[in-house]
Design an enzyme around this catalytic site. Structure first.
Site, mmCIF file in Angstrom:
data_model
loop_
_atom_site.group_PDB
_atom_site.id
_atom_site.type_symbol
_atom_site.label_atom_id
_atom_site.label_comp_id
_atom_site.label_asym_id
_atom_site.label_seq_id
_atom_site.Cartn_x
_atom_site.Cartn_y
_atom_site.Cartn_z
ATOM 1 N N GLU A 176 36.537 38.349 63.408
ATOM 2 C CA GLU A 176 35.687 38.898 62.352
ATOM 3 C C GLU A 176 35.518 37.842 61.264
ATOM 4 O OE1 GLU A 176 36.241 42.929 61.428
ATOM 5 O OE2 GLU A 176 35.049 42.890 59.600
ATOM 6 N N ARG A 177 34.261 37.558 60.928
ATOM 7 C CA ARG A 177 33.944 36.517 59.945
ATOM 8 C C ARG A 177 34.525 35.162 60.352
ATOM 9 N NH1 ARG A 177 30.040 39.798 58.546
ATOM 10 N NH2 ARG A 177 30.787 41.710 57.574
ATOM 11 N N LYS A 298 45.293 47.473 55.817
ATOM 12 C CA LYS A 298 44.040 47.821 55.138
ATOM 13 C C LYS A 298 43.884 49.325 55.327
ATOM 14 C CE LYS A 298 39.032 46.905 55.556
ATOM 15 N NZ LYS A 298 38.006 45.993 56.121
ATOM 16 N N GLU A 302 36.762 50.821 54.115
ATOM 17 C CA GLU A 302 35.726 50.528 55.112
ATOM 18 C C GLU A 302 36.030 51.212 56.449
ATOM 19 O OE1 GLU A 302 35.441 46.180 54.981
ATOM 20 O OE2 GLU A 302 34.075 46.342 53.268
ATOM 21 N N ARG A 335 46.793 46.040 51.142
ATOM 22 C CA ARG A 335 45.595 45.482 50.507
ATOM 23 C C ARG A 335 44.992 46.435 49.466
ATOM 24 N NH1 ARG A 335 41.304 43.897 53.805
ATOM 25 N NH2 ARG A 335 40.957 41.899 52.815
ATOM 26 N N ARG A 352 31.479 49.647 42.272
ATOM 27 C CA ARG A 352 32.461 49.118 43.232
ATOM 28 C C ARG A 352 33.458 48.181 42.560
ATOM 29 N NH1 ARG A 352 30.988 46.051 48.939
ATOM 30 N NH2 ARG A 352 32.881 44.772 49.046
ATOM 31 N N ASP A 381 33.994 40.980 46.263
ATOM 32 C CA ASP A 381 34.227 40.581 47.650
ATOM 33 C C ASP A 381 33.947 39.099 47.893
ATOM 34 O OD1 ASP A 381 34.843 40.739 50.275
ATOM 35 O OD2 ASP A 381 33.196 42.046 50.869
ATOM 36 N N GLU A 403 44.464 37.151 47.148
ATOM 37 C CA GLU A 403 43.850 36.840 48.446
ATOM 38 C C GLU A 403 42.589 36.005 48.243
ATOM 39 O OE1 GLU A 403 43.591 40.121 51.436
ATOM 40 O OE2 GLU A 403 41.503 39.513 51.649
ATOM 41 N N GLU A 409 32.780 33.128 54.698
ATOM 42 C CA GLU A 409 31.851 34.243 54.922
ATOM 43 C C GLU A 409 30.655 34.197 53.973
ATOM 44 O OE1 GLU A 409 33.645 38.105 54.513
ATOM 45 O OE2 GLU A 409 31.762 39.155 54.905
ATOM 46 N N GLU A 541 26.497 27.337 44.799
ATOM 47 C CA GLU A 541 26.215 28.379 43.805
ATOM 48 C C GLU A 541 24.791 28.234 43.267
ATOM 49 O OE1 GLU A 541 28.367 27.985 40.131
ATOM 50 O OE2 GLU A 541 28.272 30.140 39.716
ATOM 51 N N TRP A 571 26.628 50.041 50.128
ATOM 52 C CA TRP A 571 27.802 49.194 49.953
ATOM 53 C C TRP A 571 28.173 48.913 48.496
ATOM 54 C CZ3 TRP A 571 30.799 48.342 54.079
ATOM 55 C CH2 TRP A 571 30.233 48.554 55.330
HETATM 56 O O1 GCW Z 1 34.279 40.707 52.976
HETATM 57 C C1 GCW Z 1 34.481 41.838 53.770
HETATM 58 C C2 GCW Z 1 34.082 41.475 55.153
HETATM 59 C C3 GCW Z 1 34.684 42.367 56.201
HETATM 60 C C4 GCW Z 1 36.182 42.406 55.985
HETATM 61 C C5 GCW Z 1 36.460 42.954 54.596
HETATM 62 C C6 GCW Z 1 37.945 42.998 54.242
HETATM 63 C C7 GCW Z 1 37.960 42.536 57.593
HETATM 64 O O2 GCW Z 1 32.683 41.504 55.233
HETATM 65 O O3 GCW Z 1 34.355 41.840 57.459
HETATM 66 O O4 GCW Z 1 36.858 43.151 56.977
HETATM 67 O O5 GCW Z 1 35.846 42.128 53.635
HETATM 68 O O6 GCW Z 1 38.356 42.155 53.463
HETATM 69 O O7 GCW Z 1 38.659 43.855 54.712
#
Ligand code: GCW
Length: 709
Positions: A176-177, A298, A302, A335, A352, A381, A403, A409, A541, A571
């Site tokens: 993932e990513r 986690k 999500e 997390r 958010r 994020d 973190e 990403e 940036e 989102w």
């Molecule tokens: O940034 C987002 C990502 C998800 C990721 C999530 C997370 C693992 O798009 O892919 O899932 O964060 O940090 O849990």
């Protein structure tokens, strides 16, 4: 040019070509390998040190011994392995200097007198880190007299999280990513089986000081859940391979494990049967992997299950797992990335950015000693620009991990050269209670509590650690983009000491990765790498989302522009651009109130339109396009100017890089050339879409009359 640094001596177990040696090419070991070396002590990590030295000596003409036989130039010795060999000059064992203290379980003493360089450690990991410190020093470790210095990591745990899936996920794939090919651990539901690649990875981890990794995605699917029970052997095999490098393995687990694996009817954290299940399951894990690190979770995020399903809070959830791990010395990384991902974009009352603080700040003081609350560095994020998360200032009684995201990403997905250490440095150096008070790095540095006692600021803090999402895969260059190796390296070094300077770290990485004896024109190579990388995060940036507003990415994969891609989504990431202005009002006076989550002075600074720093303006305020920034430019003109400038900077990066043709390993040169071409294409697309979007919204022409579509 002499022979460029290419692959290490070993091949891979899977019959594939060995990966690029990254920052540990054989040439980086020349200074050590040309010496007469004594390695004193026993155990697997000391064997690792010995084997590294032996390989270097075989290549560079030195010799290594484990008991004294003749004169030596270098001693690497464990102090508790019986009397020190006579080769250690008496001065080396004298008490350390003013920066003293004991090296502890991961530190080492370094000294040089009477022509002998000495590394002394009290525990094997310290010896290993001492060895790699010598590698970084090169010849400088063998010159003159050097007073004794103690080197210790500032942070106890320095961790990389792999978002690797065991089974290929239908949308997210094997990693993932992940932007560097497949997983180094897993392939199509099975272990990948490339033991040499994992050993080479362990070596890279040890060389930058990483001592913990998690081996599977925090989004835990049905196959991945089984790693905790039926497929524990797969985890044990990884742990066995990484143990000689001082790296402990952690596992991401699903909070619903008692139901999905144990057949229970509930995963309620206050249920006795659930507690028993976690305890017995964890006992079995430690029976198989005695130095297992712990769990990463986690929860309620999500779509992942969590304690909210049972009317419990996150302290209840985290403490349940912590209780099962405590008797074995394990920790749970819990997390804080908890927010509502099913929002109605029409609802302007929720935010958010507020979520992690709202959920977790009230729980401060309720987490068990072995819970580490893992907080993303920013409130949203991993954007290329966000304020520092206010959670870090709000939880003095909780052990925190900050973190970071090494995998790119939101920063160009390892197609774009984007050196992130300057950004991480800004985050780590951010002073949470104002300019004279403690920084994020200070809050995390509990081992320095004694040193920090006279640093002003609220406390005491429980201390903490640095964690990042890894950027490696089975790509021949590990990271897709060879220059993305610098991000991995810099992260590891910052986790060792979060106060290190990003430019100096880049020099370290250049010295190791491109040893002067292996490149055509070392000064040009260094100058070019700095020219390409030093400011590359700010360049990124400039050509992407402006002034901290974030999330203008294409939702399909977060690569490339999609200005309104998330604007009407669930989102919670919006920019609210209309014909008059842009930005998110997060003030207490008229907005979501997020600014009020900071302690003063930041709560007032961010609340105030006059004081808010330009780079975060649109994160905190909705302003007209005509608003004048501190820089003197209007918001709309700033958008145009930075986007044009960003693309010009990428052109300059490409041109600079082309001058290194024939000077370095052609495979590295070609790969970077290919990536820079794509970076330029993509940056141009960003520029044109963002500029056109805002021109059409605002109707304000570019003051300099450049072409906007
Ligand atoms: O940034 C987002 C990502 C998800 C990721 C999530 C997370 C693992 O798009 O892919 O899932 O964060 O940090 O849990």
């Amino acid at each position: 040019m002499t022979s460029p640094a290419t692959a290490p001596a070993t091949g891979t177990g899977a019959g594939e070509p060995p990966p690029h040696p990254a920052w540990l090419p054989p040439e980086a070991f020349r200074a050590i390998g040309a010496r007469r070396v004594l390695v004193h002590g026993d155990g697997p990590l000391v064997d690792t040190v010995h084997d590294e030295v032996a390989r270097a000596c075989a290549r560079h003409g030195g010799r290594v011994q484990r008991t004294v036989a003749g004169p030596v130039d270098l001693v690497l010795a464990l102090r508790d392995s019986g009397p020190l060999p006579e080769a250690v000059p008496p001065a080396a064992t004298a008490a350390p200097g003013p920066d003293g203290g004991s090296p502890g379980d991961e530190g080492f003493l370094l000294t040089r007198s009477d022509g002998v360089t000495v590394v002394l450690a009290d525990a094997p990991a310290g010896l290993l880190y001492g060895l790699f410190h010598l590698v970084r020093l090169g010849e400088a470790a063998f010159t003159g007299e050097q007073p004794t210095r103690v080197h210790r990591p500032v942070l106890r745990r320095r961790m990389l999280d792999h978002w690797d899936n065991v089974a290929v996920h239908p949308v997210m794939g094997q990693v993932e990513r992940g932007y560097a090919g497949g997983s180094i651990f897993w392939r199509d539901g099975r272990p990948r089986g490339d033991r040499d690649r994992l050993r080479a990875y362990g070596r890279l981890l040890a060389s930058m000081g990483i001592n913990a990794i998690s081996v599977n995605n925090v989004n835990v699917g049905p196959t991945e859940a089984l790693l905790l029970t039926d497929r524990l052997d797969d985890v044990a095999e990884i742990a066995d391979l990484l143990r000689p490098y001082g790296v402990r393995v952690h596992l991401s687990v699903t909070f619903a494990a008692p139901v999905v694996l144990g057949g229970l009817s509930t995963a309620d954290p206050l249920d006795d049967g659930v507690r028993d299940w976690w305890e017995s399951t964890t006992r079995r894990v430690y029976a198989r992997i005695p130095d297992f690190g712990g769990y990463v979770v986690k929860a309620d995020s999500e779509g992942q299950p969590g304690p909210f399903s049972y009317g419990r809070d996150h302290a209840d959830g985290a403490n349940l797992l912590a209780g099962a791990l405590a008797p074995h010395g394990g920790v749970v990384h819990w997390r804080a990335f908890v927010y509502d991902h099913r929002r109605d974009w029409r609802d302007r009352t929720t935010d958010r950015a507020r979520a992690a603080y709202d959920h977790f700040a009230p729980l401060d003081g309720r987490f068990a000693e072995n819970v580490v609350l893992q907080v993303k560095f920013g409130p949203v994020d991993f954007q290329p620009r966000e304020p520092v998360s206010p959670v870090i200032a709000a939880m003095p009684a909780t052990r925190l991990a900050v973190e970071l995201q090494v995998t790119q990403e939101y920063t160009g997905q390892q197609w774009h050269a984007c050196y992130l250490a300057p950004w991480w440095h800004e985050v780590l150096a951010f002073r949470l209670w104002g300019p004279a008070e403690r920084s994020v790095a200070d809050v995390l540095a509990d081992v320095l509590a004694d040193v920090l006692a006279d640093v002003p600021g609220p406390g005491p803090h429980r201390g903490g650690e640095l964690v990042a999402v890894a950027n490696v895969g089975d790509d021949p260059f590990w990271c897709g983009h060879p220059l993305a190796q610098a991000n991995l390296y810099a992260f590891g070094r910052l986790a060792w000491d979060p106060r290190l300077d990003p430019v100096a770290l880049l020099d370290e990485w250049i010295d190791l990765t491109f040893p002067a004896s292996t490149v055509g024109d070392p000064a040009l190579v260094r100058e070019t790498l700095h020219a390409v990388l030093d400011d590359s995060w700010r360049t990124y940036e400039r050509y992407t989302a402006p002034l901290g507003v974030g999330f203008m990415v294409n939702p399909a994969g977060h690569y490339g522009p999609g200005v309104d891609g998330y604007e009407y989504s669930r989102w919670g990431t919006y920019h609210f651009a209309d014909r008059d202005g842009v930005g998110v009002d997060r003030t207490c006076a008229t907005g979501t109130g997020f600014a009020g989550q900071y302690p003063p002075p930041w709560s007032q600074v961010y609340e105030s339109l006059e004081q808010c720093p330009d780079e975060l303006l649109l994160f905190f305020h909705h302003v007209p396009y005509s608003h004048v920034l501190h820089s003197g430019s209007t918001v709309i003109q700033h958008i145009y100017d930075t986007h044009f400038a960003g693309v010009e900077e990428v052109v300059a990066m490409r041109d600079r890089w082309s001058r290194l043709a024939g000077m370095i390993d052609p495979a590295v040169h070609d790969r970077v050339t290919e990536r820079l071409a794509e970076q330029l294409r993509c940056a141009t697309e960003w520029r044109d879409q963002v500029n056109t979007y805002f021109f059409r919204k605002s109707g304000v022409p570019d003051a300099r009359g450049r072409r906007i579509h």
